[in-house]
Scaffold this motif. Structure first.
Motif, PDB file in Angstrom:
ATOM      1  N   LEU A   1      74.214 131.335   1.200  1.00 40.85           N
ATOM      2  CA  LEU A   1      74.604 132.531   0.883  1.00 40.85           C
ATOM      3  C   LEU A   1      76.132 132.154   0.961  1.00 40.85           C
ATOM      4  N   ILE A   2      77.005 132.821   2.531  1.00 39.03           N
ATOM      5  CA  ILE A   2      78.034 132.181   2.762  1.00 39.03           C
ATOM      6  C   ILE A   2      78.517 131.814   2.826  1.00 39.03           C
ATOM      7  N   GLN A   3      77.873 130.083   2.753  1.00 41.18           N
ATOM      8  CA  GLN A   3      78.525 128.490   3.028  1.00 41.18           C
ATOM      9  C   GLN A   3      78.858 128.490   1.167  1.00 41.18           C
ATOM     10  N   SER A   4      77.686 128.948   0.417  1.00 42.34           N
ATOM     11  CA  SER A   4      78.358 128.829  -1.157  1.00 42.34           C
ATOM     12  C   SER A   4      79.136 129.838  -1.407  1.00 42.34           C
ATOM     13  N   ARG A   5      79.207 131.038  -0.919  1.00 45.31           N
ATOM     14  CA  ARG A   5      80.425 131.484  -1.025  1.00 45.31           C
ATOM     15  C   ARG A   5      82.443 130.869  -0.874  1.00 45.31           C
ATOM     16  N   GLY A   6      81.935 130.371   0.301  1.00 40.44           N
ATOM     17  CA  GLY A   6      83.149 129.637   0.562  1.00 40.44           C
ATOM     18  C   GLY A   6      83.529 128.387  -0.174  1.00 40.44           C
ATOM     19  N   GLU A   7      82.377 127.595  -0.390  1.00 41.72           N
ATOM     20  CA  GLU A   7      82.539 126.501  -1.434  1.00 41.72           C
ATOM     21  C   GLU A   7      83.103 126.897  -2.508  1.00 41.72           C
ATOM     22  N   LEU A   8      82.736 128.155  -3.239  1.00 37.80           N
ATOM     23  CA  LEU A   8      83.422 128.583  -4.928  1.00 37.80           C
ATOM     24  C   LEU A   8      84.921 129.034  -4.485  1.00 37.80           C
ATOM     25  N   GLY A   9      85.338 129.592  -3.575  1.00 30.17           N
ATOM     26  CA  GLY A   9      86.625 129.621  -3.347  1.00 30.17           C
ATOM     27  C   GLY A   9      87.526 128.748  -3.060  1.00 30.17           C
ATOM     28  N   ARG A  10      86.632 127.327  -2.481  1.00 28.58           N
ATOM     29  CA  ARG A  10      87.261 126.555  -2.667  1.00 28.58           C
ATOM     30  C   ARG A  10      87.040 125.585  -4.057  1.00 28.58           C
TER      31      ARG A  10
ATOM     32  N   LEU B   1      88.154 116.194 -13.792  1.00 35.89           N
ATOM     33  CA  LEU B   1      87.406 117.459 -14.268  1.00 35.89           C
ATOM     34  C   LEU B   1      86.179 117.581 -13.884  1.00 35.89           C
ATOM     35  N   GLU B   2      85.284 116.181 -14.265  1.00 37.41           N
ATOM     36  CA  GLU B   2      83.963 116.071 -13.656  1.00 37.41           C
ATOM     37  C   GLU B   2      84.023 116.492 -12.176  1.00 37.41           C
ATOM     38  N   ALA B   3      84.735 115.975 -11.548  1.00 35.13           N
ATOM     39  CA  ALA B   3      84.166 116.596  -9.941  1.00 35.13           C
ATOM     40  C   ALA B   3      84.637 117.047  -9.681  1.00 35.13           C
ATOM     41  N   VAL B   4      85.659 118.178 -10.029  1.00 37.82           N
ATOM     42  CA  VAL B   4      84.941 119.568  -9.990  1.00 37.82           C
ATOM     43  C   VAL B   4      84.327 120.322 -10.922  1.00 37.82           C
ATOM     44  N   SER B   5      83.550 120.094 -11.689  1.00 38.25           N
ATOM     45  CA  SER B   5      82.156 120.317 -12.258  1.00 38.25           C
ATOM     46  C   SER B   5      81.535 120.415 -11.577  1.00 38.25           C
ATOM     47  N   ILE B   6      80.890 119.347 -11.605  1.00 39.20           N
ATOM     48  CA  ILE B   6      79.761 118.761 -10.547  1.00 39.20           C
ATOM     49  C   ILE B   6      80.228 119.927  -9.113  1.00 39.20           C
ATOM     50  N   ARG B   7      80.752 120.218  -8.550  1.00 41.31           N
ATOM     51  CA  ARG B   7      80.800 121.050  -6.934  1.00 41.31           C
ATOM     52  C   ARG B   7      80.632 122.389  -7.449  1.00 41.31           C
ATOM     53  N   VAL B   8      81.079 123.035  -9.140  1.00 45.30           N
ATOM     54  CA  VAL B   8      80.811 123.948  -9.381  1.00 45.30           C
ATOM     55  C   VAL B   8      79.387 124.436 -10.147  1.00 45.30           C
ATOM     56  N   GLU B   9      79.185 123.003 -10.288  1.00 47.10           N
ATOM     57  CA  GLU B   9      77.405 123.312 -11.105  1.00 47.10           C
ATOM     58  C   GLU B   9      76.154 123.837  -9.584  1.00 47.10           C
ATOM     59  N   ALA B  10      76.423 122.595  -8.482  1.00 50.55           N
ATOM     60  CA  ALA B  10      76.019 121.970  -7.702  1.00 50.55           C
ATOM     61  C   ALA B  10      76.041 123.652  -5.917  1.00 50.55           C
ATOM     62  N   ALA B  11      76.981 124.187  -6.614  1.00 52.15           N
ATOM     63  CA  ALA B  11      77.635 125.702  -5.633  1.00 52.15           C
ATOM     64  C   ALA B  11      76.614 126.358  -6.599  1.00 52.15           C
ATOM     65  N   VAL B  12      76.794 126.172  -7.688  1.00 52.89           N
ATOM     66  CA  VAL B  12      76.589 127.755  -8.019  1.00 52.89           C
ATOM     67  C   VAL B  12      74.928 127.680  -8.240  1.00 52.89           C
ATOM     68  N   LYS B  13      74.323 126.361  -8.153  1.00 46.22           N
ATOM     69  CA  LYS B  13      73.024 126.366  -8.049  1.00 46.22           C
ATOM     70  C   LYS B  13      72.062 126.798  -6.301  1.00 46.22           C
ATOM     71  N   ARG B  14      72.845 126.462  -5.632  1.00 48.35           N
ATOM     72  CA  ARG B  14      73.101 127.476  -4.243  1.00 48.35           C
ATOM     73  C   ARG B  14      73.071 128.255  -3.867  1.00 48.35           C
ATOM     74  N   LEU B  15      74.148 129.219  -4.661  1.00 49.01           N
ATOM     75  CA  LEU B  15      74.056 130.241  -4.620  1.00 49.01           C
ATOM     76  C   LEU B  15      73.167 130.921  -5.081  1.00 49.01           C
ATOM     77  N   ASP B  16      72.132 130.539  -6.598  1.00 51.56           N
ATOM     78  CA  ASP B  16      71.317 131.341  -7.747  1.00 51.56           C
ATOM     79  C   ASP B  16      70.077 131.297  -6.687  1.00 51.56           C
ATOM     80  N   ASP B  17      70.085 129.884  -6.144  1.00 47.50           N
ATOM     81  CA  ASP B  17      68.796 129.733  -5.084  1.00 47.50           C
ATOM     82  C   ASP B  17      68.533 130.661  -3.827  1.00 47.50           C
ATOM     83  N   ALA B  18      69.416 130.942  -2.801  1.00 42.84           N
ATOM     84  CA  ALA B  18      69.921 131.914  -2.333  1.00 42.84           C
ATOM     85  C   ALA B  18      69.422 133.199  -2.647  1.00 42.84           C
TER      86      ALA B  18
END
Length: 136
Positions: free
Chosen positions: A75-84, A107-124
């Motif tokens: 969760l902490i790591q995902s939060r940091g990722e979302l901040g970046r 735009l796609e690169a940022v969108s992919i990062r958003v999607e991955a970080a949100v999924k990790r955050l949701d899973d945690a």
């Protein structure tokens, strides 16, 4: 340490006197853990156990299993990722507001990062919710 004990004793004495007792039973390993934790705080084991039990009962402290620590680290790591990622979006907005252009690939690169970080955050988050529900 003696000063800490005196302060705690005074704090407890300021409250209503404790006239009710609860008997607890521990095996040898559990008792060793209790003594170690109480020793770190400079407290008697019974006082430490009473303070810990009340903190949990009042939901001042929420117990976390050792396994859940990994989930909390996620969760902490995902939060940091979302901040970046938020910083990336701010940079994109700055470029666009300055009349610049952003490529679809950027735009796609940022969108992919958003999607991955949100999924990790949701899973945690779901894992923490399961542990709270199951009492694990």
């Amino acid at each position: 340490m003696a000063d800490k004990q005196r302060v705690r004793r005074r704090e407890r004495q300021a409250d209503a006197p404790r006239s009710h007792r609860v008997n607890l039973a521990f095996n040898d390993n559990e008792l060793a853990v209790l003594h170690e934790a109480a020793g770190r705080e400079g407290m008697a084991p019974a006082a430490w156990a009473a303070r810990a039990a009340l903190a949990v009962a009042k939901e001042i402290v929420v117990p976390v299993s050792v396994d859940a620590r990994e989930v909390l680290a996620e969760l902490i790591q995902s939060r940091g990722e979302l901040g970046r990622i938020g910083n990336n979006f701010n940079q994109i907005a700055f470029v666009l507001n300055s009349g610049g252009t952003v490529t679809p690939a950027q735009l796609e690169a940022v969108s992919i990062r958003v999607e991955a970080a949100v999924k990790r955050l949701d899973d945690a988050t779901l894992q923490v919710m399961r542990e709270r529900r199951d009492g694990s």
